[in-house]
Scaffold this motif. Structure first.
Motif, mmCIF file in Angstrom:
data_model
loop_
_atom_site.group_PDB
_atom_site.id
_atom_site.type_symbol
_atom_site.label_atom_id
_atom_site.label_comp_id
_atom_site.label_asym_id
_atom_site.label_seq_id
_atom_site.Cartn_x
_atom_site.Cartn_y
_atom_site.Cartn_z
ATOM 1 N N SER A 120 0.845 -1.182 0.000
ATOM 2 C CA SER A 120 0.000 0.000 0.000
ATOM 3 C C SER A 120 0.887 1.241 0.000
ATOM 4 N N LEU A 121 0.291 2.408 -0.225
ATOM 5 C CA LEU A 121 1.070 3.640 -0.290
ATOM 6 C C LEU A 121 1.545 4.115 1.075
ATOM 7 N N ASP A 122 1.137 3.413 2.131
ATOM 8 C CA ASP A 122 1.680 3.712 3.456
ATOM 9 C C ASP A 122 2.563 2.580 3.977
ATOM 10 N N GLY A 123 2.945 1.671 3.067
ATOM 11 C CA GLY A 123 3.971 0.695 3.413
ATOM 12 C C GLY A 123 3.500 -0.586 4.057
ATOM 13 N N HIS A 124 2.260 -1.005 3.799
ATOM 14 C CA HIS A 124 1.766 -2.273 4.344
ATOM 15 C C HIS A 124 1.608 -3.297 3.225
ATOM 16 N N ILE A 125 1.861 -4.562 3.528
ATOM 17 C CA ILE A 125 1.790 -5.626 2.526
ATOM 18 C C ILE A 125 0.340 -5.893 2.125
ATOM 19 N N ILE A 126 0.103 -5.901 0.823
ATOM 20 C CA ILE A 126 -1.206 -6.244 0.283
ATOM 21 C C ILE A 126 -1.242 -7.703 -0.139
ATOM 22 N N ARG A 127 -0.200 -8.156 -0.841
ATOM 23 C CA ARG A 127 -0.105 -9.568 -1.234
ATOM 24 C C ARG A 127 1.325 -9.919 -1.576
ATOM 25 N N ARG A 128 1.607 -11.210 -1.584
ATOM 26 C CA ARG A 128 2.931 -11.751 -1.905
ATOM 27 C C ARG A 128 2.778 -12.737 -3.049
ATOM 28 N N ILE A 129 3.711 -12.646 -4.027
ATOM 29 C CA ILE A 129 3.677 -13.506 -5.206
ATOM 30 C C ILE A 129 5.023 -14.208 -5.309
ATOM 31 N N THR A 130 5.020 -15.521 -5.403
ATOM 32 C CA THR A 130 6.247 -16.310 -5.473
ATOM 33 C C THR A 130 6.884 -16.195 -6.860
ATOM 34 N N LEU A 131 8.189 -15.965 -6.890
ATOM 35 C CA LEU A 131 8.947 -15.915 -8.141
ATOM 36 C C LEU A 131 9.744 -17.207 -8.284
#
Length: 305
Positions: A99-110
């Protein structure tokens, strides 16, 4: 007959030694060029402010906020469609939406990315990720349902330019109008390359990749390394982030430095120096976002009179 230096001669020799060390350090850290630039920045402020990003007007709004759940952030890009930020982690090979305040929205594995170091938004759902050591540029696509991305299924471009171990492609920026992908090589030597033709977006046309560099421009950058890039479509200017120099530098369309933002304590409202700046991004309103290893998040906003 043995001769000895007098105290005055010893003092003079010691002074020359210290002076030599200071001059060497000044050359290594580009202090002469940086000092001259500060003078030019002050002299031309009235001329350049209204037609540039003008970094001296920025002040920190969020300082060193930890991104909970991350420990090795690297790079940053702004997605104008989702109004969010993306970063990558190279230790765990993940693509992270923030988010624009630095909180995780989601994680995607590479999967199969090796050493992902930078990411850049290209168009809706399309990004480019770098594999630093192998100097690969990898075009990826994602949507709301994406949970993993496999490099073997993606369009790739490999560039063996000045290979130097872990000093490879460290930053990316994209000029939408000019369809230029800027690629920063960290150091040894430090370079900013312009890639034309990648990512390939028109399947009806043949792939034609053209690489442009400007060693004279890069030599003018009184920076010790390059960590990240950001292109501003409104001004046509490029931001270059240097971790070791603790500086964000604005380059005009001719590649000349015209303004700067210091990441040292006491500058731009910072209470502490930014420890290891790794990524910079700018949103549509001109707000600057910055991440620093291991997981620190910053926001700088332009102050209006």
């Amino acid at each position: 007959m043995r001769s000895f230096l007098t105290p005055r001669q010893l003092a003079a020799a010691f002074s020359l030694l210290i002076l030599g060390l200071l001059v060497t350090a000044a050359q290594q850290f580009r202090l002469f060029e940086r000092g001259w630039f500060v003078l030019q920045e002050w002299r031309h402020a009235a001329e350049w402010r209204d037609r540039s990003i003008w970094l001296p007007d920025y002040r920190v709004a969020i300082e060193a906020r930890p991104i909970e759940g991350l420990d090795d952030v690297s790079a940053l890009t702004y997605d104008p469609d989702r109004h969010s930020l993306f970063t990558v982690t190279n230790q765990h090979s993940e693509l992270i939406e923030l988010s624009l305040d630095g909180h995780i929205i989601r994680r995607i594995t590479l999967v199969g990315f090796g050493d992902p170091e930078a990411i850049e938004y290209i168009s809706p759902g399309m990004y480019v990720i770098t594999d630093e050591r192998l100097q690969r540029l990898i075009k990826v696509k994602l949507d709301e349902n994406t949970r993993s991305i496999d490099a073997s299924q993606a369009q790739q471009l490999s560039l063996g330019i000045g290979l130097s171990g872990n000093k490879g492609f460290e930053g990316l920026a994209y000029d939408t109008a000019g369809q230029r992908l800027f690629v920063a090589k960290e150091r040894d030597p430090m370079r900013i390359y312009e890639i034309h033709g990648f990512p390939h977006t028109n399947p009806e046309k043949p792939i034609a990749v053209h690489v442009v560099d400007d060693p004279k421009r890069d030599a003018r950058l009184f920076l010790r390394d390059l960590s990240s890039l950001q292109y501003d479509d409104r001004s046509g200017h490029l931001l270059a982030l240097s971790d070791e120099s603790r500086l964000v530098l604005e380059l005009n369309a001719e590649g000349r430095p015209i303004s700067s933002l210091s990441l040292l304590r006491g500058m731009q409202g910072l209470r502490k120096s930014v420890p290891q700046a790794e990524g910079v991004a700018m949103d549509n309103d001109g707000n600057l976002y910055l991440v620093s290893e291991p997981n620190l998040f910053y926001v700088f906003r332009k102050q209006t009179d």
